[in-house]
Design a protein around this motif. Sequence first.
Motif, mmCIF file in Angstrom:
data_model
loop_
_atom_site.group_PDB
_atom_site.id
_atom_site.type_symbol
_atom_site.label_atom_id
_atom_site.label_comp_id
_atom_site.label_asym_id
_atom_site.label_seq_id
_atom_site.Cartn_x
_atom_site.Cartn_y
_atom_site.Cartn_z
ATOM 1 N N TYR A 50 -0.477 0.666 0.983
ATOM 2 C CA TYR A 50 -0.359 -0.679 0.135
ATOM 3 C C TYR A 50 1.167 -1.314 0.503
ATOM 4 O O TYR A 50 1.263 -2.351 0.970
ATOM 5 C CB TYR A 50 -0.248 -0.588 -1.323
ATOM 6 C CG TYR A 50 -1.969 -0.096 -1.501
ATOM 7 C CD1 TYR A 50 -3.187 -0.467 -1.158
ATOM 8 C CD2 TYR A 50 -2.004 0.953 -2.853
ATOM 9 C CE1 TYR A 50 -4.249 -0.073 -1.677
ATOM 10 C CE2 TYR A 50 -3.035 1.526 -2.886
ATOM 11 C CZ TYR A 50 -4.352 0.794 -2.638
ATOM 12 O OH TYR A 50 -5.707 1.310 -2.902
ATOM 13 N N ALA A 51 2.007 -0.463 0.506
ATOM 14 C CA ALA A 51 3.389 -0.707 0.927
ATOM 15 C C ALA A 51 3.780 -1.554 2.294
ATOM 16 O O ALA A 51 4.296 -2.471 2.372
ATOM 17 C CB ALA A 51 4.466 0.017 0.509
ATOM 18 N N PHE A 52 3.004 -0.437 3.100
ATOM 19 C CA PHE A 52 2.916 -1.007 4.492
ATOM 20 C C PHE A 52 2.195 -2.233 4.814
ATOM 21 O O PHE A 52 2.582 -3.358 5.666
ATOM 22 C CB PHE A 52 2.673 -0.029 5.527
ATOM 23 C CG PHE A 52 3.497 1.128 5.851
ATOM 24 C CD1 PHE A 52 4.988 0.933 6.322
ATOM 25 C CD2 PHE A 52 3.635 2.277 5.374
ATOM 26 C CE1 PHE A 52 5.886 1.555 6.520
ATOM 27 C CE2 PHE A 52 4.685 3.267 5.444
ATOM 28 C CZ PHE A 52 5.668 2.797 6.248
ATOM 29 N N ASN A 53 1.199 -2.194 3.954
ATOM 30 C CA ASN A 53 0.178 -3.856 4.075
ATOM 31 C C ASN A 53 1.089 -4.627 3.460
ATOM 32 O O ASN A 53 1.066 -6.009 4.268
ATOM 33 C CB ASN A 53 -1.048 -3.285 3.171
ATOM 34 C CG ASN A 53 -1.907 -4.766 3.307
ATOM 35 O OD1 ASN A 53 -2.095 -5.098 4.522
ATOM 36 N ND2 ASN A 53 -2.318 -5.060 2.370
ATOM 37 N N ALA A 72 -3.377 10.205 -3.151
ATOM 38 C CA ALA A 72 -3.001 8.879 -3.676
ATOM 39 C C ALA A 72 -1.566 8.595 -3.580
ATOM 40 O O ALA A 72 -1.438 7.297 -3.258
ATOM 41 C CB ALA A 72 -3.155 9.169 -5.353
ATOM 42 N N ARG A 73 -0.804 9.229 -3.149
ATOM 43 C CA ARG A 73 0.435 8.873 -2.866
ATOM 44 C C ARG A 73 0.661 8.550 -1.467
ATOM 45 O O ARG A 73 1.255 7.314 -1.415
ATOM 46 C CB ARG A 73 1.631 10.146 -2.972
ATOM 47 C CG ARG A 73 2.020 10.744 -4.366
ATOM 48 C CD ARG A 73 2.284 9.801 -5.363
ATOM 49 N NE ARG A 73 1.100 9.413 -6.106
ATOM 50 C CZ ARG A 73 0.897 8.281 -6.656
ATOM 51 N NH1 ARG A 73 1.659 7.140 -6.283
ATOM 52 N NH2 ARG A 73 0.016 7.891 -7.353
ATOM 53 N N ILE A 74 0.028 9.195 -0.648
ATOM 54 C CA ILE A 74 -0.332 8.513 0.985
ATOM 55 C C ILE A 74 -0.866 7.147 0.694
ATOM 56 O O ILE A 74 -0.589 6.243 1.342
ATOM 57 C CB ILE A 74 -1.044 9.616 1.723
ATOM 58 C CG1 ILE A 74 -0.366 10.611 2.009
ATOM 59 C CG2 ILE A 74 -1.333 8.747 3.031
ATOM 60 C CD1 ILE A 74 -0.941 11.833 2.610
ATOM 61 N N LYS A 75 -2.015 6.997 -0.224
ATOM 62 C CA LYS A 75 -2.652 5.681 -0.313
ATOM 63 C C LYS A 75 -1.721 4.596 -0.621
ATOM 64 O O LYS A 75 -1.676 3.360 -0.151
ATOM 65 C CB LYS A 75 -3.764 5.607 -1.098
ATOM 66 C CG LYS A 75 -4.697 4.426 -1.002
ATOM 67 C CD LYS A 75 -5.989 4.866 -1.900
ATOM 68 C CE LYS A 75 -7.014 3.623 -1.999
ATOM 69 N NZ LYS A 75 -8.015 3.851 -2.659
ATOM 70 N N SER A 76 -0.754 4.850 -1.590
ATOM 71 C CA SER A 76 0.491 3.976 -2.071
ATOM 72 C C SER A 76 1.105 3.519 -0.791
ATOM 73 O O SER A 76 1.648 2.460 -0.853
ATOM 74 C CB SER A 76 1.147 4.438 -3.011
ATOM 75 O OG SER A 76 1.794 5.598 -2.724
ATOM 76 N N PHE A 77 1.563 4.368 0.037
ATOM 77 C CA PHE A 77 2.122 3.954 1.425
ATOM 78 C C PHE A 77 1.612 2.772 1.938
ATOM 79 O O PHE A 77 2.085 1.743 2.738
ATOM 80 C CB PHE A 77 2.797 5.122 2.165
ATOM 81 C CG PHE A 77 3.934 5.895 1.601
ATOM 82 C CD1 PHE A 77 4.930 5.528 1.922
ATOM 83 C CD2 PHE A 77 3.795 7.127 0.743
ATOM 84 C CE1 PHE A 77 6.220 6.215 1.415
ATOM 85 C CE2 PHE A 77 4.843 7.792 0.405
ATOM 86 C CZ PHE A 77 6.195 7.405 0.589
ATOM 87 N N LYS A 115 1.908 -8.137 6.017
ATOM 88 C CA LYS A 115 1.724 -9.449 5.570
ATOM 89 C C LYS A 115 3.037 -10.184 5.302
ATOM 90 O O LYS A 115 3.170 -11.477 5.542
ATOM 91 C CB LYS A 115 0.992 -9.466 4.155
ATOM 92 C CG LYS A 115 -0.360 -8.973 4.372
ATOM 93 C CD LYS A 115 -1.027 -9.080 2.802
ATOM 94 C CE LYS A 115 -2.487 -8.776 3.184
ATOM 95 N NZ LYS A 115 -3.144 -8.824 1.918
ATOM 96 N N PHE A 116 4.079 -9.749 4.902
ATOM 97 C CA PHE A 116 5.663 -10.377 4.684
ATOM 98 C C PHE A 116 5.714 -10.857 6.372
ATOM 99 O O PHE A 116 6.387 -12.096 6.030
ATOM 100 C CB PHE A 116 6.410 -9.320 4.094
ATOM 101 C CG PHE A 116 7.992 -9.722 4.261
ATOM 102 C CD1 PHE A 116 8.316 -11.040 3.348
ATOM 103 C CD2 PHE A 116 8.996 -9.321 4.967
ATOM 104 C CE1 PHE A 116 9.553 -11.320 3.341
ATOM 105 C CE2 PHE A 116 10.094 -9.621 4.962
ATOM 106 C CZ PHE A 116 10.615 -10.824 4.280
ATOM 107 N N PHE A 117 5.905 -9.997 7.169
ATOM 108 C CA PHE A 117 6.288 -10.556 8.409
ATOM 109 C C PHE A 117 5.377 -11.169 8.976
ATOM 110 O O PHE A 117 5.646 -12.186 9.787
ATOM 111 C CB PHE A 117 6.664 -9.475 9.332
ATOM 112 C CG PHE A 117 8.101 -8.483 9.058
ATOM 113 C CD1 PHE A 117 9.100 -9.117 9.096
ATOM 114 C CD2 PHE A 117 8.040 -7.220 8.513
ATOM 115 C CE1 PHE A 117 10.494 -8.551 8.760
ATOM 116 C CE2 PHE A 117 9.185 -6.950 8.049
ATOM 117 C CZ PHE A 117 10.272 -7.475 8.306
ATOM 118 N N LYS A 118 4.118 -11.471 8.729
ATOM 119 C CA LYS A 118 3.235 -12.036 9.476
ATOM 120 C C LYS A 118 2.749 -13.423 9.102
ATOM 121 O O LYS A 118 2.670 -14.505 9.603
ATOM 122 C CB LYS A 118 1.577 -11.442 9.259
ATOM 123 C CG LYS A 118 0.456 -12.321 10.094
ATOM 124 C CD LYS A 118 -0.840 -11.601 10.004
ATOM 125 C CE LYS A 118 -1.943 -12.563 10.715
ATOM 126 N NZ LYS A 118 -3.208 -12.075 10.457
#
Length: 124
Positions: free
Chosen positions: A19-22, A12-17, A26-29
């Motif tokens: 989301y953050a990287f996603n 679950a912690r890895i999955k939260s990363f 999206k921010f840069f795209k």
Amino acid sequence: MKNEKDKFTIAARIKSFKYAFNGLWKFFKFEHNARIHLVAAAIAILLSFYLEISATEWVAILSVICAVFVAEIFNSSIEKLADVVSPEINPQIKTVKDMAAAAVLITACLAILIGGIIFLPKLF
């Protein structure tokens, strides 16, 4: 009592990363200002290497670069949320958006000032 969903797991912690990287992707795209800040950050970092700034100066430069990105991410998030909450023109939403943009402006001005304090004496 906690349910299974609230249980701590490494997965679950890895999955939260993920989301953050996603969100970062999206921010840069999708955010034009993000790319402008990215170019400015790259110039500042290259100039820092070229001028061989001190460790303390690196801390200052990297801190203001991160602060500008964080401010811009919050600003973009607030704008997107405000557009969902109130798709029609709303003077209160405009004030919220303007204030979030002002936070980015203040942070960017600080970055420029710190960059000037560090870089200008070394350049001239």
